[in-house]
Design an enzyme around this catalytic site. Structure first.
Site, PDB file in Angstrom:
ATOM      1  N   ASP A 193       1.094  -0.750   0.149  1.00 26.98           N
ATOM      2  CA  ASP A 193       0.179   0.108   0.212  1.00 26.98           C
ATOM      3  C   ASP A 193       0.804   1.067  -0.408  1.00 26.98           C
ATOM      4  OD1 ASP A 193      -3.318   0.059   0.988  1.00 26.98           O
ATOM      5  OD2 ASP A 193      -1.430   2.330   1.075  1.00 26.98           O
ATOM      6  N   GLN A 228     -14.303   3.049   1.005  1.00 27.37           N
ATOM      7  CA  GLN A 228     -13.764   2.428  -0.414  1.00 27.37           C
ATOM      8  C   GLN A 228     -13.229   3.435  -1.035  1.00 27.37           C
ATOM      9  OE1 GLN A 228     -15.603  -0.335  -2.564  1.00 27.37           O
ATOM     10  NE2 GLN A 228     -13.579  -0.983  -4.186  1.00 27.37           N
ATOM     11  N   SER A 229     -11.670   3.797  -1.305  1.00 24.74           N
ATOM     12  CA  SER A 229     -11.542   4.692  -1.913  1.00 24.74           C
ATOM     13  C   SER A 229     -10.601   4.480  -3.559  1.00 24.74           C
ATOM     14  CB  SER A 229      -9.997   5.492  -1.926  1.00 24.74           C
ATOM     15  OG  SER A 229      -9.411   4.644  -1.597  1.00 24.74           O
ATOM     16  N   ASN A 286     -13.020  -3.431   1.850  1.00 22.60           N
ATOM     17  CA  ASN A 286     -13.638  -2.171   2.065  1.00 22.60           C
ATOM     18  C   ASN A 286     -15.380  -2.399   0.749  1.00 22.60           C
ATOM     19  OD1 ASN A 286     -13.160  -0.820   4.724  1.00 22.60           O
ATOM     20  ND2 ASN A 286     -11.951   0.370   3.698  1.00 22.60           N
ATOM     21  N   HIS A 336      -6.977  -5.573   1.579  1.00 23.54           N
ATOM     22  CA  HIS A 336      -5.403  -5.259   2.844  1.00 23.54           C
ATOM     23  C   HIS A 336      -5.390  -6.163   4.178  1.00 23.54           C
ATOM     24  CE1 HIS A 336      -7.138  -0.856   2.214  1.00 23.54           C
ATOM     25  NE2 HIS A 336      -7.620  -1.249   1.535  1.00 23.54           N
ATOM     26  N   HIS A 365      -9.890  -5.077  -3.281  1.00 26.24           N
ATOM     27  CA  HIS A 365      -8.938  -5.488  -3.072  1.00 26.24           C
ATOM     28  C   HIS A 365      -9.077  -5.214  -1.544  1.00 26.24           C
ATOM     29  CE1 HIS A 365     -10.350  -1.368  -3.030  1.00 26.24           C
ATOM     30  NE2 HIS A 365      -9.288  -0.741  -1.620  1.00 26.24           N
TER      31      HIS A 365
END
Ligand code: DGP
Length: 116
Positions: free
Chosen positions: A33, A96-97, A89, A104, A102
């Site tokens: 990340d 979530q962005s 997320n 984490h 994905h």
């Protein structure tokens, strides 16, 4: 949600953007990340275009399971097989962005419960 292949993780998959890759196989890619929240913070993403975890059709349940296996494999390879946390997320309201699914993988510090 519709999948937009201009998202940053799609660009990492196409090698248009560099990432620190720690694991790859035929179905997924894992990389560090860019804004780590723990000493180990890796993202495991499918190569298939899925925007959010809850969007995955039943036919992709095996791929979803594979992502969990790969997340554990990353934790083991990185020396954190004894304690790690996986976070997914779904949706902007959940944090979530980036709208490419994905997982984490977080480890290397005390991980409080419940999460925020
Ligand atoms: P989320 O909030 O669950 O959608 O997590 C998105 C994560 O993606 C966030 O922790 C930061 C990370 N990220 C965003 N852009 C990049 C990038 O260009 N490279 C890498 N390696 N990570 C990124």
């Amino acid at each position: 949600m519709n999948y937009d292949d201009g998202n940053v993780f799609a660009r990492i998959l196409r090698r248009e953007i560099r990432a620190a890759i720690v694991y790859e196989d035929d179905r997924c890619l894992a990389f560090r990340d860019i804004d780590p929240k723990a000493p180990l913070h890796v993202l495991v993403i499918p190569k298939a275009p899925i925007a959010c975890v809850g969007d995955a059709p039943l036919a992709q349940r095996e791929l979803l399971g594979h992502l969990l296996w790969a997340a554990g494999e990353v934790a083991r390879r990185e020396g954190h097989g004894d304690a790690f946390r996986l976070v997914v997320n779904h949706g902007a309201a959940a944090g979530q962005s980036v709208f490419h699914l994905h997982v984490h993988v977080l480890a290397g510090r005390a991980l409080g419960w419940p999460p925020g």
